[in-house]
Design a protein around this motif. Structure first.
Motif, short mmCIF file in Angstrom:
data_model
loop_
_atom_site.label_atom_id
_atom_site.label_comp_id
_atom_site.label_asym_id
_atom_site.label_seq_id
_atom_site.Cartn_x
_atom_site.Cartn_y
_atom_site.Cartn_z
N MET A 1 0.84 -1.17 0.00
CA MET A 1 0.00 0.00 0.00
C MET A 1 0.89 1.23 0.00
O MET A 1 2.00 1.19 0.51
N VAL A 2 0.40 2.29 -0.56
CA VAL A 2 1.13 3.56 -0.57
C VAL A 2 0.52 4.47 0.49
O VAL A 2 -0.69 4.65 0.54
N VAL A 3 1.39 5.03 1.33
CA VAL A 3 0.97 5.96 2.38
C VAL A 3 1.73 7.27 2.17
O VAL A 3 2.70 7.32 1.41
N LYS A 4 1.28 8.31 2.84
CA LYS A 4 1.93 9.62 2.70
C LYS A 4 2.33 10.16 4.06
O LYS A 4 1.68 9.88 5.06
N THR A 5 3.42 10.92 4.06
CA THR A 5 3.82 11.58 5.29
C THR A 5 2.80 12.66 5.62
O THR A 5 2.11 13.18 4.74
N GLN A 6 2.71 12.94 6.91
CA GLN A 6 1.80 13.99 7.37
C GLN A 6 2.46 14.67 8.56
O GLN A 6 2.96 14.01 9.46
N SER A 7 2.45 15.99 8.55
CA SER A 7 3.10 16.75 9.61
C SER A 7 2.08 17.55 10.39
O SER A 7 1.19 18.17 9.82
N LYS A 8 2.25 17.52 11.72
CA LYS A 8 1.44 18.36 12.60
C LYS A 8 2.35 19.39 13.27
O LYS A 8 2.16 19.75 14.40
N GLY A 9 3.37 19.80 12.54
CA GLY A 9 4.32 20.77 13.05
C GLY A 9 5.71 20.17 13.15
O GLY A 9 5.89 18.95 13.05
N ARG A 10 6.68 21.01 13.37
CA ARG A 10 8.08 20.58 13.45
C ARG A 10 8.25 19.53 14.55
O ARG A 10 7.78 19.69 15.66
N GLY A 11 8.90 18.43 14.19
CA GLY A 11 9.14 17.37 15.15
C GLY A 11 7.94 16.48 15.41
O GLY A 11 7.93 15.69 16.35
N HIS A 12 6.91 16.59 14.58
CA HIS A 12 5.72 15.75 14.76
C HIS A 12 5.23 15.27 13.39
O HIS A 12 4.15 15.65 12.92
N THR A 13 6.07 14.46 12.74
CA THR A 13 5.76 13.92 11.42
C THR A 13 5.34 12.47 11.58
O THR A 13 5.94 11.72 12.33
N GLY A 14 4.30 12.09 10.88
CA GLY A 14 3.81 10.72 10.92
C GLY A 14 3.35 10.27 9.55
O GLY A 14 3.80 10.79 8.52
N LEU A 15 2.44 9.31 9.54
CA LEU A 15 1.94 8.75 8.30
C LEU A 15 0.43 8.89 8.21
O LEU A 15 -0.28 8.69 9.20
N ASN A 16 -0.06 9.22 7.01
CA ASN A 16 -1.49 9.15 6.71
C ASN A 16 -1.67 7.91 5.86
O ASN A 16 -1.19 7.85 4.74
N VAL A 17 -2.34 6.92 6.43
CA VAL A 17 -2.49 5.62 5.78
C VAL A 17 -3.59 5.63 4.72
O VAL A 17 -3.51 4.91 3.73
N GLY A 18 -4.62 6.45 4.91
CA GLY A 18 -5.74 6.50 3.98
C GLY A 18 -6.86 5.56 4.41
O GLY A 18 -6.61 4.44 4.85
N ALA A 19 -8.08 6.03 4.29
CA ALA A 19 -9.25 5.27 4.76
C ALA A 19 -9.41 3.93 4.07
O ALA A 19 -9.74 2.93 4.71
N SER A 20 -9.16 3.86 2.76
CA SER A 20 -9.34 2.58 2.05
C SER A 20 -8.30 1.56 2.51
O SER A 20 -8.60 0.37 2.62
N ASN A 21 -7.07 2.00 2.79
CA ASN A 21 -6.05 1.08 3.30
C ASN A 21 -6.41 0.59 4.71
O ASN A 21 -6.16 -0.56 5.05
N VAL A 22 -6.99 1.47 5.51
CA VAL A 22 -7.41 1.07 6.86
C VAL A 22 -8.43 -0.06 6.77
O VAL A 22 -8.31 -1.08 7.46
N ARG A 23 -9.43 0.11 5.91
CA ARG A 23 -10.45 -0.93 5.76
C ARG A 23 -9.86 -2.24 5.27
O ARG A 23 -10.28 -3.31 5.68
N ARG A 24 -8.87 -2.17 4.42
CA ARG A 24 -8.32 -3.38 3.81
C ARG A 24 -7.29 -4.10 4.69
O ARG A 24 -7.26 -5.32 4.73
N TYR A 25 -6.44 -3.37 5.39
CA TYR A 25 -5.30 -3.97 6.07
C TYR A 25 -5.33 -3.96 7.60
O TYR A 25 -4.48 -4.59 8.22
N PHE A 26 -6.27 -3.23 8.20
CA PHE A 26 -6.22 -3.04 9.64
C PHE A 26 -7.54 -3.44 10.31
O PHE A 26 -8.48 -2.65 10.34
#
Length: 113
Positions: A1-26
């Motif tokens: 699956m392809v995910v994207k980085t997501q930042s909530k400010g400096r020093g707080h970077t994470g991943l946005n997995v996407g709703a369709s990936n959540v339904r499929r893999y989690f």
């Protein structure tokens, strides 16, 4: 699956997995996943909001890894795309992608005997 980085400010970077990936893999009953980041293996907790329209993963170790690889967001460029490859039950390898979301394959060259 392809995910994207997501930042909530400096020093707080994470991943946005996407709703369709959540339904499929989690499955909703899991609270923790394992991420393989090069030689590092970490466990990341999933909040209840993960399945309710906020499919994001944040962890200080994940943030440090993303920023060390220059995958953090900058105002002058869009979020980075990464491949999140299932490797076992609730376990995923995170690695860079080439152009169209294809995982970047690391090649090793050995001597031919």
């Amino acid at each position: 699956m392809v995910v994207k980085t997501q930042s909530k400010g400096r020093g707080h970077t994470g991943l946005n997995v996407g709703a369709s990936n959540v339904r499929r893999y989690f499955p909703q009953q899991i609270a923790v996943i394992e991420l393989l980041l090069d030689h590092l293996q970490i466990q990341c907790g999933l909040t209840p909001d993960f399945w309710k329209g906020q499919p994001e993963i944040y962890d200080p170790r994940l943030c440090a890894w993303l920023e060390s690889k220059n995958f953090h967001e900058r105002p002058d460029r869009p979020p980075a795309s990464l491949a999140m490859i299932p490797t076992g039950k609730n376990c995923f390898r995170l690695q860079p992608t080439h152009g169209h979301g294809q995982p970047q394959i690391k090649q090793s060259f050995g001597s031919a005997d």
